[in-house]
Design an enzyme around this catalytic site. Structure first.
Site, PDB file in Angstrom:
ATOM      1  N   GLU A   1      23.803 -30.890  -3.201  1.00  0.00           N
ATOM      2  CA  GLU A   1      23.067 -31.240  -1.971  1.00  0.00           C
ATOM      3  C   GLU A   1      21.599 -31.060  -2.305  1.00  0.00           C
ATOM      4  O   GLU A   1      21.096 -29.938  -2.336  1.00  0.00           O
ATOM      5  CB  GLU A   1      23.479 -30.303  -0.832  1.00  0.00           C
ATOM      6  CG  GLU A   1      24.892 -30.501  -0.336  1.00  0.00           C
ATOM      7  CD  GLU A   1      25.047 -31.757   0.514  1.00  0.00           C
ATOM      8  OE1 GLU A   1      24.025 -32.353   0.919  1.00  0.00           O
ATOM      9  OE2 GLU A   1      26.188 -32.152   0.757  1.00  0.00           O
TER      10      GLU A   1
ATOM     11  N   ASN B   1      15.636 -22.071   2.321  1.00  0.00           N
ATOM     12  CA  ASN B   1      15.217 -22.449   3.681  1.00  0.00           C
ATOM     13  C   ASN B   1      16.155 -21.950   4.790  1.00  0.00           C
ATOM     14  O   ASN B   1      15.696 -21.647   5.878  1.00  0.00           O
ATOM     15  CB  ASN B   1      14.945 -23.956   3.799  1.00  0.00           C
ATOM     16  CG  ASN B   1      16.101 -24.817   3.368  1.00  0.00           C
ATOM     17  OD1 ASN B   1      17.022 -24.352   2.690  1.00  0.00           O
ATOM     18  ND2 ASN B   1      16.079 -26.070   3.747  1.00  0.00           N
TER      19      ASN B   1
ATOM     20  N   CYS C   1      15.411 -30.337   3.866  1.00  0.00           N
ATOM     21  CA  CYS C   1      15.722 -31.501   3.024  1.00  0.00           C
ATOM     22  C   CYS C   1      15.737 -32.785   3.827  1.00  0.00           C
ATOM     23  O   CYS C   1      15.432 -33.849   3.328  1.00  0.00           O
ATOM     24  CB  CYS C   1      17.075 -31.289   2.360  1.00  0.00           C
ATOM     25  SG  CYS C   1      18.375 -30.919   3.553  1.00  0.00           S
TER      26      CYS C   1
ATOM     27  N   GLU D   1      29.126 -32.676   2.946  1.00  0.00           N
ATOM     28  CA  GLU D   1      29.430 -31.370   3.530  1.00  0.00           C
ATOM     29  C   GLU D   1      29.547 -31.468   5.034  1.00  0.00           C
ATOM     30  O   GLU D   1      29.288 -32.511   5.628  1.00  0.00           O
ATOM     31  CB  GLU D   1      28.322 -30.383   3.159  1.00  0.00           C
ATOM     32  CG  GLU D   1      28.273 -30.155   1.666  1.00  0.00           C
ATOM     33  CD  GLU D   1      27.746 -28.789   1.294  1.00  0.00           C
ATOM     34  OE1 GLU D   1      26.617 -28.477   1.660  1.00  0.00           O
ATOM     35  OE2 GLU D   1      28.498 -28.032   0.657  1.00  0.00           O
TER      36      GLU D   1
HETATM   37  P1  NAD Z   1      15.752 -24.616  -6.136  1.00  0.00           P
HETATM   38  O1  NAD Z   1      16.444 -25.756  -6.784  1.00  0.00           O
HETATM   39  O2  NAD Z   1      14.503 -24.117  -6.749  1.00  0.00           O
HETATM   40  O3  NAD Z   1      16.717 -23.329  -6.034  1.00  0.00           O
HETATM   41  C1  NAD Z   1      17.918 -23.349  -5.297  1.00  0.00           C
HETATM   42  C2  NAD Z   1      18.819 -22.227  -5.808  1.00  0.00           C
HETATM   43  O4  NAD Z   1      19.167 -22.509  -7.167  1.00  0.00           O
HETATM   44  C3  NAD Z   1      18.191 -20.825  -5.806  1.00  0.00           C
HETATM   45  O5  NAD Z   1      19.174 -19.874  -5.440  1.00  0.00           O
HETATM   46  C4  NAD Z   1      17.800 -20.641  -7.270  1.00  0.00           C
HETATM   47  O6  NAD Z   1      17.764 -19.285  -7.656  1.00  0.00           O
HETATM   48  C5  NAD Z   1      18.930 -21.365  -7.986  1.00  0.00           C
HETATM   49  N1  NAD Z   1      18.614 -21.850  -9.337  1.00  0.00           N
HETATM   50  C6  NAD Z   1      17.402 -22.197  -9.840  1.00  0.00           C
HETATM   51  N2  NAD Z   1      17.528 -22.601 -11.118  1.00  0.00           N
HETATM   52  C7  NAD Z   1      18.846 -22.513 -11.430  1.00  0.00           C
HETATM   53  C8  NAD Z   1      19.609 -22.793 -12.601  1.00  0.00           C
HETATM   54  N3  NAD Z   1      19.034 -23.264 -13.700  1.00  0.00           N
HETATM   55  N4  NAD Z   1      20.950 -22.601 -12.570  1.00  0.00           N
HETATM   56  C9  NAD Z   1      21.549 -22.149 -11.443  1.00  0.00           C
HETATM   57  N5  NAD Z   1      20.881 -21.847 -10.305  1.00  0.00           N
HETATM   58  C10 NAD Z   1      19.542 -22.046 -10.299  1.00  0.00           C
HETATM   59  O7  NAD Z   1      15.535 -25.056  -4.624  1.00  0.00           O
HETATM   60  P2  NAD Z   1      14.745 -24.283  -3.483  1.00  0.00           P
HETATM   61  O8  NAD Z   1      13.287 -24.366  -3.795  1.00  0.00           O
HETATM   62  O9  NAD Z   1      15.365 -22.982  -3.195  1.00  0.00           O
HETATM   63  O10 NAD Z   1      15.086 -25.237  -2.233  1.00  0.00           O
HETATM   64  C11 NAD Z   1      14.372 -26.388  -1.942  1.00  0.00           C
HETATM   65  C12 NAD Z   1      15.119 -27.626  -2.356  1.00  0.00           C
HETATM   66  O11 NAD Z   1      16.429 -27.613  -1.777  1.00  0.00           O
HETATM   67  C13 NAD Z   1      14.461 -28.880  -1.828  1.00  0.00           C
HETATM   68  O12 NAD Z   1      14.448 -29.864  -2.826  1.00  0.00           O
HETATM   69  C14 NAD Z   1      15.373 -29.298  -0.673  1.00  0.00           C
HETATM   70  O13 NAD Z   1      15.323 -30.659  -0.356  1.00  0.00           O
HETATM   71  C15 NAD Z   1      16.713 -28.868  -1.172  1.00  0.00           C
HETATM   72  N6  NAD Z   1      17.678 -28.706  -0.081  1.00  0.00           N
HETATM   73  C16 NAD Z   1      18.677 -29.627   0.069  1.00  0.00           C
HETATM   74  C17 NAD Z   1      19.579 -29.532   1.136  1.00  0.00           C
HETATM   75  C18 NAD Z   1      20.680 -30.535   1.333  1.00  0.00           C
HETATM   76  O14 NAD Z   1      21.592 -30.264   2.118  1.00  0.00           O
HETATM   77  N7  NAD Z   1      20.635 -31.694   0.691  1.00  0.00           N
HETATM   78  C19 NAD Z   1      19.453 -28.470   2.028  1.00  0.00           C
HETATM   79  C20 NAD Z   1      18.431 -27.541   1.849  1.00  0.00           C
HETATM   80  C21 NAD Z   1      17.548 -27.663   0.780  1.00  0.00           C
END
Ligand code: NAD
Length: 484
Positions: free
Chosen positions: A252, A154, A287, A465
């Site tokens: 996060e 995002n 998020c 953070e």
């Molecule tokens: P995601 O968990 O699908 O992927 C995030 C990252 O993790 C990507 O770079 C992906 O390639 C990597 N990844 C995926 N599987 C992995 C594994 N097994 N091992 C290591 N890395 C792996 O999330 P997304 O769809 O990119 O983002 C959306 C999610 O992120 C939502 O749930 C959102 O709420 C959360 N988010 C949280 C915050 C926060 O600050 N709390 C901020 C932004 C987004």
């Protein structure tokens, strides 16, 4: 660089801009049109190993620099990010589908974070402990070594810049893993880091989570992992890490954030805030979006009407248009999830107030488009009341009993943000203390106030953070006992 179908991005390993060893590539598409806008390398475990080794080799010399010297590098990187800001902005908007006007804030934030963490650095203090009267007992803070940051789709650049700022100023070197649906801006970031920083200080490896991300998590030289993404991936990372070593992991994660409206509020103000809290500028892929709105029954109809009217006025359009208030979803995966959630809400008996489908017209035949959507009469057991959608679907319900609404708000696995609206200070503060969330806005919503901690309760995460606590989290504490 500007993205076009033939564009090939690069990674940064040991100061070199490189493809993956296997020469495999992944495609990036413009989510508005589904047209290919470029390719980027698919790194495997060998590429990851090279990046981590480069970071590990560079770390002692980097840590040996005084903080003021490290800060100079980070300030220079911030300057170059601003200088190439327009190019970064256009690439990021094209690749993510986020709308251009608010995304300007991401570019500035990326640069600002590098400066801000640099300014905090001399506060990474140790202590003297009066354990005995005769001797001297002190603590010092030391870097972990190599830190990895795994970034979601995002806000790829902004999160990557934060992933560089804190760890570097604390004396670590870094390996960044951008998200696989929106990796193109990381090519520009790689060029800037190559230009400004000593080789190996920052390394960037692109690829899928299962291949690139998992290899980073399992790498024996990486003890400190910072992950932003979904709850299931956060849990998978904890499992993978625990199989190979003892690692310090910040998570996060997602949210299903409550917005609770008490009866004594200004209807106009609260209705505007409910809409603002949805972050439609990035199709609610945030998020912190307050997507679970609970309104006191005495004003339910009025607020629902005002909110529906405002949301219906948001017409999705090309995110490059400065007036655009909402673009497409980031990927087909995201669109499918939103559509499945809309279908479940209808099936489970919620009332569709507006939206709920692909926008009409030729411009929307291709691309990952969905209208901003409001459901009313949402019941606590419904799927849209319980699961993170990460999309432009607002779930609205009414309440009568203060204890009950708080129990419903706290009944989920998530606890990231919440918004409480009341002009009664006692009531608002009591609710703010009762709600289980890492950030609570009272009579406000959405804004990330600089320097205040951000992070989740419950399954929304571990660690905080954007604050001093984050900076300290890139250090280990060593106790030194000087016997006199
Ligand atoms: P995601 O968990 O699908 O992927 C995030 C990252 O993790 C990507 O770079 C992906 O390639 C990597 N990844 C995926 N599987 C992995 C594994 N097994 N091992 C290591 N890395 C792996 O999330 P997304 O769809 O990119 O983002 C959306 C999610 O992120 C939502 O749930 C959102 O709420 C959360 N988010 C949280 C915050 C926060 O600050 N709390 C901020 C932004 C987004």
């Amino acid at each position: 660089m500007s993205a076009h179908p033939q564009f090939r991005g690069h990674m940064l390993i040991g100061g070199e801009l490189v493809a993956s060893g296997s020469n495999k590539w992944l495609e990036s598409v413009d989510p508005s049109t589904e047209e290919k806008i470029g390719e980027f390398p698919a790194a495997d475990a060998q590429d990851v190993n090279k990046a981590v080794s480069a970071a590990d080799n560079a770390q002692p010399a980097w840590a040996a620099l005084d903080i003021s010297q490290r800060a100079k590098y980070l300030h220079q990187l911030a300057k170059r990010i601003r200088e190439r800001g327009d190019e970064l902005l256009h690439t990021e908007v094209l690749d993510t589908g986020n709308t251009i006007t608010p995304m300007r804030g991401d570019i500035e934030n990326a640069a600002w974070q590098l400066e801000w963490y640099s300014g905090l650095a001399t506060e990474m203090k140790g202590e003297t402990v009066p354990a005995t009267t005769k001797n001297l007992h002190l603590t010092v803070r030391e870097p972990y070594g190599v830190v990895t940051r795994i970034v979601p789709f995002n806000h790829p650049l902004m999160f990557a810049a934060r992933g560089i700022a804190g760890p570097l100023i604390a004396g670590n070197t870094v390996v960044i893993k951008p998200p696989e649906t929106s990796s193109l801006s990381s090519s520009i970031l790689a060029e800037l880091c190559q230009e400004v920083l000593p080789p190996g200080t920052v390394n960037i490896v692109t690829g899928t989570g299962m291949s690139t991300g998992d290899a980073l998590v399992r790498h024996p030289l990486i003890k400190r992992i910072v992950f932003t993404g979904s709850v299931p991936t956060g849990m998978a990372i904890q499992r993978s890490a625990a199989q190979v070593g003892v690692k310090e992991i910040t998570l996060e994660l997602g949210g299903k954030n409550a917005f609770i409206v008490y009866p004594d509020v200004d209807i106009e103000k609260v209705s505007n805030a409910i809409v603002a809290g949805m972050n439609f500028g990035w199709s609610s892929q945030s998020c912190g979006s307050t997507s679970r709105v609970m309104i006191h029954s005495s004003i339910y109809k009025q607020v629902l009407h005002a909110v529906t009217e405002r949301v219906a006025q948001i017409k999705p359009c090309n995110p490059m248009d400065p007036k655009s208030r909402m673009g497409p979803m980031n990927s087909k995966h995201q669109l499918d999830r939103v559509n499945a959630m809309i279908a479940s809400a209808i099936k489970e008996g919620a009332t569709l107030m507006t939206g709920g489908k692909r926008p009409d017209g030729k411009d929307f035949e291709k691309g990952y488009w969905v209208e901003p959507t409001v459901f009313s009469d949402v019941q606590p057991q419904m799927t849209i009341a319980r699961e993170e959608i990460f999309g432009p679907v607002l779930a609205v319900s009414s309440w009568d009993d203060e204890t009950q609404v708080m129990n419903v708000a706290n009944s989920l696995e998530y606890g990231l943000t919440a918004s409480i609206w009341s002009n009664d200070i006692t009531r608002a503060l009591t609710a703010a203390r009762k709600i289980q969330a890492g950030t609570v806005w009272v009579n406000g919503v959405g804004t990330h106030f600089k320097g205040t901690p951000y992070g989740g309760y419950k399954n929304s995460g571990i660690g905080r953070e954007s604050c001093m606590e984050e900076l300290l989290s890139y250090t280990e504490v060593k106790a030194i006992q000087i016997l006199l």
